[in-house]
Scaffold this active site. Structure first.
Site, mmCIF file in Angstrom:
data_model
loop_
_atom_site.group_PDB
_atom_site.id
_atom_site.type_symbol
_atom_site.label_atom_id
_atom_site.label_comp_id
_atom_site.label_asym_id
_atom_site.label_seq_id
_atom_site.Cartn_x
_atom_site.Cartn_y
_atom_site.Cartn_z
ATOM 1 C CB SER A 1 -18.541 -1.404 20.921
ATOM 2 O OG SER A 1 -19.688 -2.204 20.617
ATOM 3 C CB SER A 2 -19.007 -6.218 23.426
ATOM 4 O OG SER A 2 -20.393 -6.154 22.792
ATOM 5 N NE ARG B 1 -27.263 -2.142 28.253
ATOM 6 C CZ ARG B 1 -26.364 -1.161 28.920
ATOM 7 N NH1 ARG B 1 -25.184 -1.542 29.358
ATOM 8 N NH2 ARG B 1 -26.853 -0.201 29.056
ATOM 9 C CD GLU C 1 15.715 -26.593 5.356
ATOM 10 O OE1 GLU C 1 15.760 -27.744 5.006
ATOM 11 O OE2 GLU C 1 14.485 -26.055 5.041
ATOM 12 C CG ASP D 1 7.853 -31.120 5.678
ATOM 13 O OD1 ASP D 1 8.859 -30.478 6.330
ATOM 14 O OD2 ASP D 1 7.735 -31.926 4.755
ATOM 15 C CG HIS E 1 -21.176 2.022 24.548
ATOM 16 N ND1 HIS E 1 -22.195 2.476 23.749
ATOM 17 C CD2 HIS E 1 -20.736 0.504 23.761
ATOM 18 C CE1 HIS E 1 -22.613 1.755 22.721
ATOM 19 N NE2 HIS E 1 -21.358 0.730 22.655
ATOM 20 N NE ARG F 1 14.225 -19.666 2.660
ATOM 21 C CZ ARG F 1 13.987 -18.227 2.556
ATOM 22 N NH1 ARG F 1 13.967 -17.666 3.771
ATOM 23 N NH2 ARG F 1 14.076 -17.796 1.328
ATOM 24 C CB CYS G 1 22.387 -32.763 -1.826
ATOM 25 S SG CYS G 1 20.853 -32.551 -0.755
#
Length: 769
Positions: free
Chosen positions: A350-351, A161, A615, A566, A269, A526, A628
Site C-alpha cells: 500500500s502507498s 484510480r 580528533e 562539531d 493490493h 564523541r 591537555c
C-alpha cells in the site's frame, strides 16, 4: 427634467455634434456634464458587477471514489467547509464507496457531516481487467448529468484510480477546471499511466514532493499552475497521532492482550499489470505472517483486478478464523493512523506504507513492484522480488519492533492552507485552454501561490558550551533566521529548550515559506552519527554523555534527525558551502576555545571505527608539553587553543609582562589580549604565539603525512592569526611532496550550523533488500 435632457436620454443620436451645436452654450455644457456623470455611473455599475462576480463563492466539487482517496480529500473538504464565504462545496461519491463488500465507506463521509450531492454506482463487479474498463465506461455515461446539474467552477480529483480517470475525462470534455492532487509521482503498475493521463487532463496541480513537481514540469505542465503543497492527509495524521486513547483503539481492533509495537498491520493490493504474480506474493506474505506468529490486522485489498482472487487465497488459508489475525474491510482513517503509528511493523504494498508510515518512523516491509518508484524514508525495507516465504519472513525479522527517524518527504502538516490559498487565487476569467511549457526543464525552486520561493531548508542546532543556537538554513547556505539562548546546565532543561527553540523555528518557517526537511545537530565530544547518540561530551557541556538525541527530537518534531561532532560538521560545511566544494580530499581544523576538525577522503567524511577519527586537537607534538584537557600532555590543543592562549596570557599578566604601550588590560584576561599584545610588539606574547603556531603547524604536517589532503582549511576565531605562520612551517618542515599544499582560512561565519544543516540538505536514502 429639462426637455433637452429628455432628448439626450431618449434620442440615440443625442451625443452627435450636429444636435449639440443648435443648443445654447450653457445647455451644451450641462448636457456634457450630465452625459459624463451617466458614463461614470455606468462604469461604476460595471466595476461593481465585475467585483461582485470576482467575489462570489467558488463552487468546488470534490469527487471521491474509495476509502484511500477520501483520507487525502477529507482534510481539504473540512478546510473548504470552514470558509463558507469563499467556497461552496459539492460532494460526489462513486466507485467502491458504495459497495457493501468494501465496507460501504460512503457512510464515513456522512458521519463527517458532509452532504453528499450525488451517489453514482459506477462499479461493474468482476474484479478483472474487463470490469475495470466497463466501470470507467459506466462512470462516463453517468457523470455528464451530474456535472451539468452541479456546474462546478472546479473539480478536485485525487491520485491514480481508474474512477478518477473517468472523472477527469468527463470534466475536461465539459470545460470544467480540474485540480489534480498527487500528480507527478511514480509508483508502479497501471497506476502510473492513469496518474500521468489525469495530469495531462488537469488544469492545476497540487503535488506532494519536489521530485513530483519536477516530473510535472518535465511533462511540460505549466509550473505557474503547480503547487508544491505536501500531502493533505499529513495535516490530519500529524495532528491526530498523539491521541491519549490509542491503546483503546488498538485493543478494539486487535484484542485486549495486544501491546504497543507488538503487532503488524498488513495491506496488500493487486498489481494489475501482473495479477498472477501479485496473487502469489500475497499468498507468500500470508504464510510468512502465520509463521511469524504476531497479532496481525489485515485489511482486504482494493477493488482492482485480481482482488477477488486474493480474497480467495486469504479464505483458503483460513486467515479470517486464525486466532492471530483480524481481517477487516475498512478502518476509519483517524483510527488507522493510531494503528499504523504504534505498530511493530507494516507489511504489503500500500502507498500508506511508503508515505504515511514514514511520518511516524514505523518500520515497513514493502513487497513487490507496486510502489517501486516511490520516494521513501529509511523506515522502508524493499523486497522487490518476494519470491519465497523465507525471504519475507527474514524481512519481518529485520524490521519488526524497530523505530526510525520520522520522515516528512510527503508533507509538513500545512498542505490544506496552501491548497485553499491556491484555489482562492484561481482566476476564473483566465482562458480554460491549457498551455504546455515545452522548453528544457530548469532546476527551479517551487513557488507558492503568491509566487514566493518556498525554500528547502533545514533546522540546524549547535550545542555549545555557553550558548544553544538554532537556525533555519536554506539550500544555498543562507541563514534565514537564527535563535540563541544560554545553554542550560542539566540534561532535562537542555532537551526542553532544544525542543522549544526548534518548535518556534518550525512555526516561523511556515511564515517564511521555508520547507523544513529535517534537523541536524552539531555537538562537541564523541558522537555516534549512525545512532544519533552523543557518547562522550566535552567538559564544557556537562551531563551530556550516552545521550540519544535523535529519538526524542524526531518523535516530538516528526522530522528525521542527524547528529555529528562539531569538527565533522565544520568539514561538512566546507564541503557543501566553502573551500571544500568539489575537493575530494581535504582537512578542516577548528581553532577556537579548543582545537577540533574533520577530514574528508574520497568525498566521504572519516569517522573511524569508534567514532573518534579526526580528533585533530589531540595530535601530540611533544612528549613533555603542557597538560591537555584530555588528560595527556603535549597535544596541539594544549598549545594553540583559545584556552591555552588564555592560560599563557594570565601568566604574563601575573608577571606584569602582558601590557605594552597603547594597550589597555582589563579583567578577565583572554586570548584576545594576548593577540593584541603580540600585534603591538610584546616579545613575550609574540613568543607564546610563535610556539602555538609551531605546534599547530607540526600537527598539520602530521595530518599531511598521514592522509595527504589537497587543502587544509583553518576555521574558527584564531584562523586568521595562524594561517601565514602554519603555511611557513609546512614549507620549512614538511616532506617536499606536501610543501605546496595550501592552508586557507574559512570564509564561513557559522560552520557548525551550516555543517549541521548540510547533513539534512544532502541526505538521501534507499534501502533495498
Amino acid at each position: 427634467m429639462d426637455k433637452h435632457a429628455g432628448i439626450l436620454s431618449k434620442n440615440p443620436h443625442s451625443n452627435c455634434p450636429h444636435i449639440l451645436k443648435h443648443l445654447p452654450i450653457w445647455k451644451t455644457q450641462e448636457l456634457y456634464y450630465l452625459r459624463m456623470q451617466r458614463s461614470r455611473e455606468k462604469m461604476e455599475r460595471g466595476l461593481f458587477e465585475d467585483q461582485r462576480l470576482s467575489q462570489r463563492r467558488l463552487r468546488v466539487c470534490v469527487a471521491t471514489c474509495n476509502r484511500a482517496d477520501y483520507s487525502k480529500l477529507a482534510p481539504i473538504m473540512f478546510g473548504i467547509k470552514t470558509h463558507p464565504d469563499d467556497f461552496d462545496l459539492e460532494v460526489v461519491v462513486l466507485g467502491s464507496h458504495l459497495i457493501d463488500d468494501y465496507g460501504n465507506t460512503f457512510r464515513m463521509i456522512e458521519q463527517d457531516d458532509f452532504d453528499i450531492g450525488s451517489k453514482l454506482h459506477t462499479i461493474v463487479r468482476g474484479e478483472d481487467e474487463a470490469a475495470m474498463v466497463e466501470s470507467v465506461g459506466l462512470a462516463l455515461v453517468k457523470l455528464p448529468d451530474v456535472l451539468q446539474r452541479l456546474k462546478p467552477d472546479i473539480l478536485i480529483v485525487h491520485g491514480d484510480r481508474f474512477d478518477a480517470l473517468a472523472l477527469a475525462t468527463a470534466a475536461a470534455l465539459m470545460n470544467i477546471r480540474i485540480l489534480h492532487l498527487e500528480g507527478g509521482e511514480v509508483s508502479g503498475t497501471i497506476d502510473d499511466s492513469i496518474r500521468h493521463a489525469i495530469s495531462k487532463l488537469a488544469h492545476y496541480h497540487a503535488c506532494c514532493t519536489r521530485r513530483a513537481e519536477q516530473h510535472l514540469i518535465a511533462m511540460c505542465e505549466d509550473h505557474s499552475r503547480i503547487l508544491l503543497a505536501g500531502c493533505p492527509s499529513y495535516d490530519k495524521l500529524l495532528a491526530k497521532h498523539h491521541k491519549d486513547d490509542y491503546m483503546d483503539i488498538i485493543k478494539s481492533w486487535l484484542g485486549e492482550n495486544v501491546k504497543e509495537n507488538d503487532y503488524i498491520v498488513a495491506l496488500q493490493h493487486p498489481v494489475t499489470t501482473d495479477i498472477q504474480h501479485s496473487i502469489k506474493i500475497y499468498g507468500l506474505m500470508l504464510d510468512a505472517l502465520v509463521t511469524f506468529n504476531k497479532r496481525t490486522l489485515i485489511l482486504f485489498p482494493n477493488i482492482d483486478a485480481g482482488s477477488k482472487e486474493m480474497v480467495r487465497v486469504m479464505r483458503k488459508k483460513g486467515i479470517e478464523q486464525h486466532p492471530n489475525f483480524r481481517a477487516v474491510k475498512h478502518v476509519p482513517f483517524e483510527q488507522f493512523i493510531q494503528l499504523v503509528s504504534h505498530a511493530g511493523c507494516m507489511i504489503g504494498n500500500s502507498s500508506c506504507g511508503v508515505r504515511e508510515a514514514g511520518a511516524f518512523g514505523t518500520p515497513v516491509v514493502n513487497l513487490g513492484t507496486r510502489q517501486i518508484g516511490r520516494e521513501t524514508g529509511e523506515n522502508v525495507l524493499h523486497v522487490r522480488d518476494a519470491d519465497t516465504h523465507s525471504k519475507i519472513y527474514h524481512a519481518l525479522e529485520l524490521q519488526f519492533g524497530k523505530r526510525y527517524p520520522c520522515s516528512k518527504i510527503y508533507g509538513d502538516g500545512n498542505a490544506v492552507p496552501r491548497i485553499l490559498k491556491f484555489l482562492h487565487s484561481i482566476n476564473m476569467n483566465e482562458p480554460l485552454q491549457k498551455t504546455f511549457c515545452f522548453p528544457i526543464v530548469k532546476d527551479n525552486n517551487s513557488q507558492d501561490i503568491d509566487h514566493i520561493l518556498e525554500t528547502q531548508s533545514a533546522l540546524a542546532v549547535d550545542l555549545g558550551g555557553t550558548n544553544l543556537r538554532v537556525a533555519i538554513v536554506c539550500m544555498r547556505g543562507s541563514i534565514v533566521k537564527k535563535y540563541v539562548q544560554s545553554n542550560p546546565k542539566t540534561y532535562e532543561a537542555r532537551m526542553a529548550l532544544i525542543l522549544k527553540m526548534c518548535t518556534e523555528a518550525m512555526q516561523d518557517a511556515v511564515r517564511l515559506n521555508c520547507r523544513i526537511l529535517g534537523v541536524g545537530i552539531s555537538s562537541g565530544g564523541r558522537v555516534n552519527p549512525q545512532e544519533g547518540v552523543v557518547l562522550h561530551s566535552t567538559k564544557l557541556i556537562r551531563e551530556w554523555s550516552s545521550v540519544d538525541l535523535r529519538t526524542p527530537i524526531s518523535d516530538a518534531l516528526h522530522l528525521p534527525v542527524w547528529v555529528d561532532n562539531d569538527g565533522n560538521c565544520a568539514a561538512l560545511a566546507e564541503k557543501k558551502f566553502g573551500h571544500g566544494r568539489g575537493v575530494e580530499n581535504f582537512a578542516t581544523v577548528i581553532t577556537g576555545t579548543g582545537i577540533g576538525g574533520g577530514i574528508v577522503l574520497n568525498n566521504e567524511l572519516v569517522h573511524g571505527s569508534t567514532f573518534c577519527a579526526a580528533e585533530l586537537g589531540h595530535i601530540m607534538v611533544s612528549l613533555e608539553g603542557p597538560e591537555c584537557s584530555c588528560g595527556s600532555q603535549g597535544c596541539i590543543e594544549a598549545y594553540a587553543s583559545g584556552m591555552a592562549l588564555q592560560r599563557e596570557a594570565k601568566k604574563l599578566n601575573d608577571e606584569n609582562m602582558l601590557k605594552v604601550e597603547g594597550m589597555k588590560v582589563v579583567e578577565p584576561i583572554t586570548a584576545i589580549q594576548l593577540l593584541s599584545a603580540a600585534k603591538l610588539g610584546n616579545p613575550k606574547a609574540q613568543a607564546v604565539l610563535n610556539k602555538a603556531s609551531t605546534a599547530l603547524g607540526v600537527g598539520i604536517i602530521n595530518i599531511l603525512h598521514t592522509v595527504n589532503p589537497s587543502v587544509v582549511i583553518l576555521s574558527g576565531v584564531l584562523a586568521s592569526c595562524y594561517q601565514a605562520p602554519v603555511q611557513n612551517i609546512i614549507s620549512e618542515r614538511a616532506l617536499s611532496s606536501t610543501q605546496n599544499i595550501k592552508v586557507v582560512t574559512s570564509d564561513l561565519e557559522e560552520p557548525a550550523l551550516l555543517g549541521a544543516a548540510s547533513m539534512v540538505l544532502d541526505y538521501t536514502t534507499r534501502r533495498i533488500y
